[in-house]
Scaffold this motif. Structure first.
Motif, mmCIF file in Angstrom:
data_model
loop_
_atom_site.group_PDB
_atom_site.id
_atom_site.type_symbol
_atom_site.label_atom_id
_atom_site.label_comp_id
_atom_site.label_asym_id
_atom_site.label_seq_id
_atom_site.Cartn_x
_atom_site.Cartn_y
_atom_site.Cartn_z
ATOM 1 N N THR A 35 -0.730 10.137 0.900
ATOM 2 C CA THR A 35 0.257 11.067 1.449
ATOM 3 C C THR A 35 0.891 10.436 2.683
ATOM 4 O OG1 THR A 35 0.665 13.405 1.943
ATOM 5 C CG2 THR A 35 -1.268 12.409 3.000
ATOM 6 N N HIS A 36 1.907 11.149 3.218
ATOM 7 C CA HIS A 36 2.548 10.710 4.467
ATOM 8 C C HIS A 36 1.867 11.426 5.617
ATOM 9 C CE1 HIS A 36 5.677 9.866 1.443
ATOM 10 N NE2 HIS A 36 5.999 8.868 2.237
ATOM 11 N N PHE A 37 1.610 10.736 6.697
ATOM 12 C CA PHE A 37 0.733 11.277 7.743
ATOM 13 C C PHE A 37 1.290 10.932 9.125
ATOM 14 C CE2 PHE A 37 -2.978 11.273 10.442
ATOM 15 C CZ PHE A 37 -3.783 12.285 9.941
ATOM 16 N N ALA B 166 0.134 7.011 4.878
ATOM 17 C CA ALA B 166 1.297 6.216 5.253
ATOM 18 C C ALA B 166 1.787 6.587 6.644
ATOM 19 C CB ALA B 166 2.417 6.436 4.243
ATOM 20 N N HIS B 167 2.118 5.581 7.392
ATOM 21 C CA HIS B 167 2.756 5.658 8.724
ATOM 22 C C HIS B 167 1.759 5.784 9.865
ATOM 23 C CE1 HIS B 167 6.521 5.658 6.627
ATOM 24 N NE2 HIS B 167 6.096 6.678 5.895
ATOM 25 N N CYS B 168 1.143 6.955 10.059
ATOM 26 C CA CYS B 168 0.193 7.120 11.185
ATOM 27 C C CYS B 168 0.796 6.588 12.491
ATOM 28 C CB CYS B 168 -1.131 6.403 10.891
ATOM 29 S SG CYS B 168 -1.951 6.986 9.407
ATOM 30 N N THR C 172 5.812 -1.610 2.025
ATOM 31 C CA THR C 172 7.270 -1.786 2.144
ATOM 32 C C THR C 172 7.922 -0.427 2.396
ATOM 33 O OG1 THR C 172 7.539 -1.482 -0.245
ATOM 34 C CG2 THR C 172 7.369 -3.765 0.563
ATOM 35 N N ASP C 173 7.269 0.664 1.936
ATOM 36 C CA ASP C 173 7.878 1.996 1.922
ATOM 37 C C ASP C 173 9.296 1.922 1.359
ATOM 38 O OD1 ASP C 173 8.128 4.707 2.123
ATOM 39 O OD2 ASP C 173 8.415 4.753 4.288
ATOM 40 N N SER C 174 9.471 1.108 0.351
ATOM 41 C CA SER C 174 10.758 1.072 -0.337
ATOM 42 C C SER C 174 10.972 2.452 -0.932
ATOM 43 C CB SER C 174 10.672 0.025 -1.441
ATOM 44 O OG SER C 174 11.657 0.215 -2.415
ATOM 45 N N THR D 128 0.809 -1.226 0.000
ATOM 46 C CA THR D 128 0.000 0.000 0.000
ATOM 47 C C THR D 128 0.841 1.274 0.000
ATOM 48 O OG1 THR D 128 -0.145 0.010 2.422
ATOM 49 C CG2 THR D 128 -1.914 -1.126 1.234
ATOM 50 N N HIS D 129 2.173 1.132 0.082
ATOM 51 C CA HIS D 129 3.010 2.349 0.113
ATOM 52 C C HIS D 129 4.410 2.049 -0.395
ATOM 53 C CE1 HIS D 129 4.130 6.367 1.471
ATOM 54 N NE2 HIS D 129 5.268 5.829 1.891
ATOM 55 N N ASN D 130 4.726 2.616 -1.540
ATOM 56 C CA ASN D 130 5.969 2.261 -2.216
ATOM 57 C C ASN D 130 6.424 3.446 -3.073
ATOM 58 O OD1 ASN D 130 7.677 1.228 -4.333
ATOM 59 N ND2 ASN D 130 7.004 -0.829 -3.791
ATOM 60 N N HIS D 131 7.694 3.808 -2.955
ATOM 61 C CA HIS D 131 8.248 4.897 -3.781
ATOM 62 C C HIS D 131 9.076 4.264 -4.899
ATOM 63 C CE1 HIS D 131 7.447 8.146 -0.778
ATOM 64 N NE2 HIS D 131 7.515 7.120 0.061
ATOM 65 N N ALA D 132 8.531 4.239 -6.112
ATOM 66 C CA ALA D 132 9.254 3.568 -7.203
ATOM 67 C C ALA D 132 10.661 4.136 -7.441
ATOM 68 C CB ALA D 132 8.421 3.607 -8.482
HETATM 69 FE FE FE Z 1 7.018 6.859 2.150
#
Ligand code: FE
Ligand code: GUN
Length: 445
Positions: A236-238, A275-277, A328-330, A75-79
């Protein structure tokens, strides 16, 4: 041509409901959807059953140690960060962005570079069994469109977002104006609508990086696009880290918290993936539930470069029925493997149990598996399409082979199916993920 499997099928029906079906007959229609799933079917009766249904397809009979599970949802990945995984460990978030990430992502102005890294990225995540990914692209529209093209070509289900960022980033890596940022976003929306008009695999995802890099006019403009395009997800990042939350407050002193901030710009609804929370007040918990937002839990980056170094309150989200999946937040997360994210989610949840004096019990294996599959599908509002093998859903699946050479704990004759499953979840890796399917199409190897 239908796809037909006979053997063990394992999937989630809910956070604590792990269903293990033995001697299951699973039939996938030519259009990639699950036609039927029946348990307890004797192997010897399969040919007659198929003949009765007018099917003459080859059957893949799974042997002991082989089983099917749903594809993983990231659900959260930076290509663009595929090329920087593992770098800048232990830096606080804003320092890591300035020193490692922004210089790296700036390289995606070069479309040849984007083509090379994004090709490796999509292949790499498919190899890890990630059949659905919600990607942040870089700020560049051309590179982001290349990423979308590659997902479609290689067959990965994906949300692809041009990253919006027009301040608090270096001159060489930020959107020049609010207009150019929104215009590039519109271009990317159009591109995906052109290459995948029925959204069979792709959707554009609105992607304000976070409030620190978006001035109020940009957030407003993205909220307007969200209102005009109710089919588009938002990410977004939260509340990721104290450093980030404190700086956000200085930029937006009129808001007490990030829920009110993003909500005031029309960016929070049931399609929002936050993302994160890591730090969430009682007020924010209530609001997140009411607004229907989903949480992308990134347990690896939360404790490495998130700057929060924090175990997020996942038990509390589940208790309240707030949607949660895994990311993964890769490359803030050093690993491209959802299996690694699952294990770290387990570890982090145990830390949370201690931090909460036992109130937030640690997660178990059924729960982390749910987060990686059905939970992620819920966060992406794709629950009616993927996440498990309910009849009618798309066949996004992994064929696990526990006997492949690797590091997975060896099987013993006395192992139950549940034991084999636990061994895979805790010690298996991509070598045990023999085949990967998205919508019935084989995408690995
Ligand atoms: Fe991220
Ligand atoms: N906050 C803003 N951008 C990023 C990013 O790329 N990674 C993480 N982990 N947090 C962010």
């Amino acid at each position: 041509m239908a796809l037909v499997f006979h053997g063990t099928v394992i999937h989630s029906l809910g956070p604590t409901e792990l269903e293990i079906l033995e001697d299951a007959l699973l039939i996938v229609r030519a259009d990639g959807t699950v036609q039927s799933l029946d348990a307890g079917v004797a192997k010897s009766s399969v040919p007659n059953l198929l003949a009765a249904r007018g099917l003459d397809d080859e059957v893949r009979y799974l042997s002991r140690g082989e089983f099917l599970i749903p594809g993983f949802v990231d659900t959260h990945n930076h290509a663009p960060q595929y090329a920087q995984r593992g770098l800048g460990q232990s830096m606080h978030i804003l320092d890591w962005l300035d020193n490692v990430t922004f210089p790296n992502e700036a390289r995606f102005a070069d479309v040849a570079y984007a083509e090379r890294i994004y090709g490796a990225c999509v292949d790499g995540f498919l190899r890890q069994g990630i059949t659905t990914a919600s990607y942040y692209g870089s700020m560049h529209a051309d590179a982001t469109n290349i990423l979308a093209d590659l997902c479609l070509k290689k067959g990965q289900r994906a949300f692809v977002g041009k990253c919006n960022m027009n301040r608090n980033a270096p001159d060489f890596y930020r959107d020049a104006t609010v207009e150019s940022s929104l215009g590039d976003t519109e271009k990317c929306i159009e591109h995906i609508r052109k290459i995948d008009p029925e959204s069979k695999l792709l959707k554009h995802v609105l992607t304000p990086r976070f409030a620190i890099t978006c001035d109020p006019e940009l957030l407003q403009g993205l909220g307007q696009i969200a209102a005009n395009n109710p089919d588009l997800p938002i990410q977004t990042h939260f509340n990721e880290a104290e450093q980030e939350m404190n700086f956000t407050k200085t930029l937006f002193p009129q808001f007490d918290n990030e829920v009110d901030l993003y909500n005031s710009y029309g960016l929070l609804n049931q399609r929002s993936i936050l993302a994160h929370c890591c730090f969430v007040s009682e007020y924010e918990l209530t609001q997140l539930k009411e607004l229907g937002c989903g949480v992308a839990h990134c347990p690896i980056s939360n404790m490495t470069v998130g700057g929060g170094f924090m175990a997020a309150p996942i038990r509390e989200f589940l208790r309240r029925g707030i949607k949660v999946g895994l990311g993964t937040d890769s490359g803030g997360g050093f690993s491209a493997s959802i299996l690694d994210a699952m294990r770290q989610a387990l570890v982090a949840s145990n830390a949370r149990e201690v931090m909460s004096q036992g109130r937030d019990k640690g997660l178990d294996l059924a729960e982390i598996f749910f987060l990686a599959t059905l939970g992620g599908a819920q966060v992406c509002c794709l629950e009616d399409k993927v996440g498990n093998f309910r009849v009618g859903k798309h066949f996004d699946a992994l064929l696990i082979n526990s006997s492949r050479p690797g590091v997975m704990t060896m099987l013993e004759d006395w192992d139950s199916t549940r034991t084999i499953f636990d061994k895979f979840i805790m010690t298996g890796d991509d070598r045990n993920i023999e085949l990967v399917f998205v919508n019935g199409r084989r995408v690995k190897p």
